[in-house]
Design a protein around this motif. Structure first.
Motif, PDB file in Angstrom:
ATOM      1  N   UNK A 149      -4.068  -0.765  -8.954  1.00 44.94           N
ATOM      2  CA  UNK A 149      -4.719  -1.938  -9.078  1.00 44.94           C
ATOM      3  C   UNK A 149      -4.992  -2.754  -7.734  1.00 44.94           C
ATOM      4  N   UNK A 150      -4.116  -2.768  -6.676  1.00 42.41           N
ATOM      5  CA  UNK A 150      -4.199  -3.507  -5.511  1.00 42.41           C
ATOM      6  C   UNK A 150      -5.442  -3.191  -4.602  1.00 42.41           C
ATOM      7  N   UNK A 151      -5.752  -4.048  -4.135  1.00 41.10           N
ATOM      8  CA  UNK A 151      -7.043  -3.854  -3.278  1.00 41.10           C
ATOM      9  C   UNK A 151      -6.539  -3.968  -1.764  1.00 41.10           C
ATOM     10  N   UNK A 152      -7.317  -3.013  -0.947  1.00 41.37           N
ATOM     11  CA  UNK A 152      -7.023  -3.063   0.396  1.00 41.37           C
ATOM     12  C   UNK A 152      -7.936  -3.960   1.323  1.00 41.37           C
ATOM     13  N   UNK A 178     -11.628   7.764   4.455  1.00 40.25           N
ATOM     14  CA  UNK A 178     -10.614   6.700   4.689  1.00 40.25           C
ATOM     15  C   UNK A 178     -10.845   5.763   5.806  1.00 40.25           C
ATOM     16  N   UNK A 179     -11.416   6.309   6.882  1.00 43.01           N
ATOM     17  CA  UNK A 179     -11.834   5.421   8.025  1.00 43.01           C
ATOM     18  C   UNK A 179     -12.654   4.217   7.483  1.00 43.01           C
ATOM     19  N   UNK A 180     -13.526   4.764   6.600  1.00 43.49           N
ATOM     20  CA  UNK A 180     -14.566   3.526   6.193  1.00 43.49           C
ATOM     21  C   UNK A 180     -13.818   2.492   5.261  1.00 43.49           C
ATOM     22  N   UNK A 181     -12.782   3.343   4.417  1.00 43.06           N
ATOM     23  CA  UNK A 181     -12.098   2.286   3.476  1.00 43.06           C
ATOM     24  C   UNK A 181     -11.011   1.288   4.357  1.00 43.06           C
ATOM     25  N   UNK A 182     -10.616   1.665   5.306  1.00 42.52           N
ATOM     26  CA  UNK A 182      -9.733   0.975   6.150  1.00 42.52           C
ATOM     27  C   UNK A 182     -10.572  -0.093   6.794  1.00 42.52           C
ATOM     28  N   UNK A 183     -11.710   0.051   7.560  1.00 43.39           N
ATOM     29  CA  UNK A 183     -12.370  -0.789   7.912  1.00 43.39           C
ATOM     30  C   UNK A 183     -13.201  -1.782   6.975  1.00 43.39           C
ATOM     31  N   UNK A 184     -13.734  -1.258   5.745  1.00 45.44           N
ATOM     32  CA  UNK A 184     -14.260  -2.170   4.929  1.00 45.44           C
ATOM     33  C   UNK A 184     -13.312  -2.568   3.820  1.00 45.44           C
ATOM     34  N   UNK A 185     -12.191  -2.098   3.488  1.00 43.63           N
ATOM     35  CA  UNK A 185     -11.393  -2.356   2.345  1.00 43.63           C
ATOM     36  C   UNK A 185     -11.734  -1.512   1.212  1.00 43.63           C
ATOM     37  N   UNK A 186     -11.078  -1.515   0.089  1.00 45.45           N
ATOM     38  CA  UNK A 186     -11.168  -1.109  -1.081  1.00 45.45           C
ATOM     39  C   UNK A 186     -10.320  -0.991  -1.905  1.00 45.45           C
ATOM     40  N   UNK A 187     -10.295  -0.330  -3.075  1.00 51.65           N
ATOM     41  CA  UNK A 187      -9.196  -0.135  -4.122  1.00 51.65           C
ATOM     42  C   UNK A 187      -9.297   0.843  -5.097  1.00 51.65           C
ATOM     43  N   UNK A 188      -8.398   0.966  -5.952  1.00 51.55           N
ATOM     44  CA  UNK A 188      -8.597   2.147  -6.938  1.00 51.55           C
ATOM     45  C   UNK A 188      -7.763   3.171  -6.741  1.00 51.55           C
ATOM     46  N   UNK A 238       0.831  -1.329  -0.213  1.00 50.31           N
ATOM     47  CA  UNK A 238       0.029  -0.057  -0.015  1.00 50.31           C
ATOM     48  C   UNK A 238       0.935   1.425  -0.029  1.00 50.31           C
ATOM     49  N   UNK A 239       0.368   2.384  -0.437  1.00 56.31           N
ATOM     50  CA  UNK A 239       1.144   3.722  -0.216  1.00 56.31           C
ATOM     51  C   UNK A 239       1.702   4.108   1.023  1.00 56.31           C
ATOM     52  N   UNK A 240       2.894   4.635   1.046  1.00 53.93           N
ATOM     53  CA  UNK A 240       3.390   5.385   2.063  1.00 53.93           C
ATOM     54  C   UNK A 240       2.461   6.363   2.446  1.00 53.93           C
ATOM     55  N   UNK A 241       2.523   6.140   4.097  1.00 53.50           N
ATOM     56  CA  UNK A 241       1.548   7.506   4.943  1.00 53.50           C
ATOM     57  C   UNK A 241       1.742   8.684   4.576  1.00 53.50           C
ATOM     58  N   UNK A 242       3.007   8.958   4.291  1.00 54.44           N
ATOM     59  CA  UNK A 242       3.354  10.480   4.077  1.00 54.44           C
ATOM     60  C   UNK A 242       2.799  10.926   2.608  1.00 54.44           C
ATOM     61  N   UNK A 243       2.714   9.921   1.785  1.00 51.98           N
ATOM     62  CA  UNK A 243       2.039  10.141   0.370  1.00 51.98           C
ATOM     63  C   UNK A 243       0.717  10.370   0.751  1.00 51.98           C
ATOM     64  N   UNK A 244      -0.146   9.579   1.492  1.00 49.44           N
ATOM     65  CA  UNK A 244      -1.431   9.612   1.850  1.00 49.44           C
ATOM     66  C   UNK A 244      -1.696  11.266   2.401  1.00 49.44           C
TER      67      UNK A 244
END
Length: 108
Positions: free
Chosen positions: A83-86, A69-79, A49-55
């Protein structure tokens, strides 16, 4: 440009470009480690996944993004970063995720 000036520039340039980023909060790194975030993320380097400073740079000045972002971390997601999926990270818990996301968004 004089040789002396050029020499001074070449002497100072490496120290300016290789300056270490500011230290990060060890408590936040511990929480991230316990939440298994460090498996795919790092503060300064892109791993899976991306470096947190980049985020932080991408979303700086966008307060509405915190809950996204909280929702994406909790539920997952991508794009958003290729192309990688969190994977979902429900085991970390919403409170811990919120703390980590807020911290990540403050990184310089």
């Amino acid at each position: 440009m004089k040789v002396k000036d050029l020499s001074l520039c070449l002497t100072l340039l490496p120290s300016m470009t290789l300056a270490a980023p500011p230290p990060v909060d060890p408590a936040m790194l511990e929480l991230a480690d316990q939440s298994r975030c460090l498996t795919c993320h790092d503060v300064d380097e892109t791993l899976r996944g991306p470096a947190w400073r980049d985020v932080a740079r991408r979303y700086r000045g966008k307060p509405e993004v915190e809950e996204i972002l909280v929702k994406k971390v909790y539920e997952g997601g991508g794009g958003a970063w290729g192309n990688d999926y969190m994977s979902a990270n429900k085991r970390a818990g919403m409170d811990n995720i919120r703390i980590l996301v807020r911290w990540i968004l403050t990184l310089p």
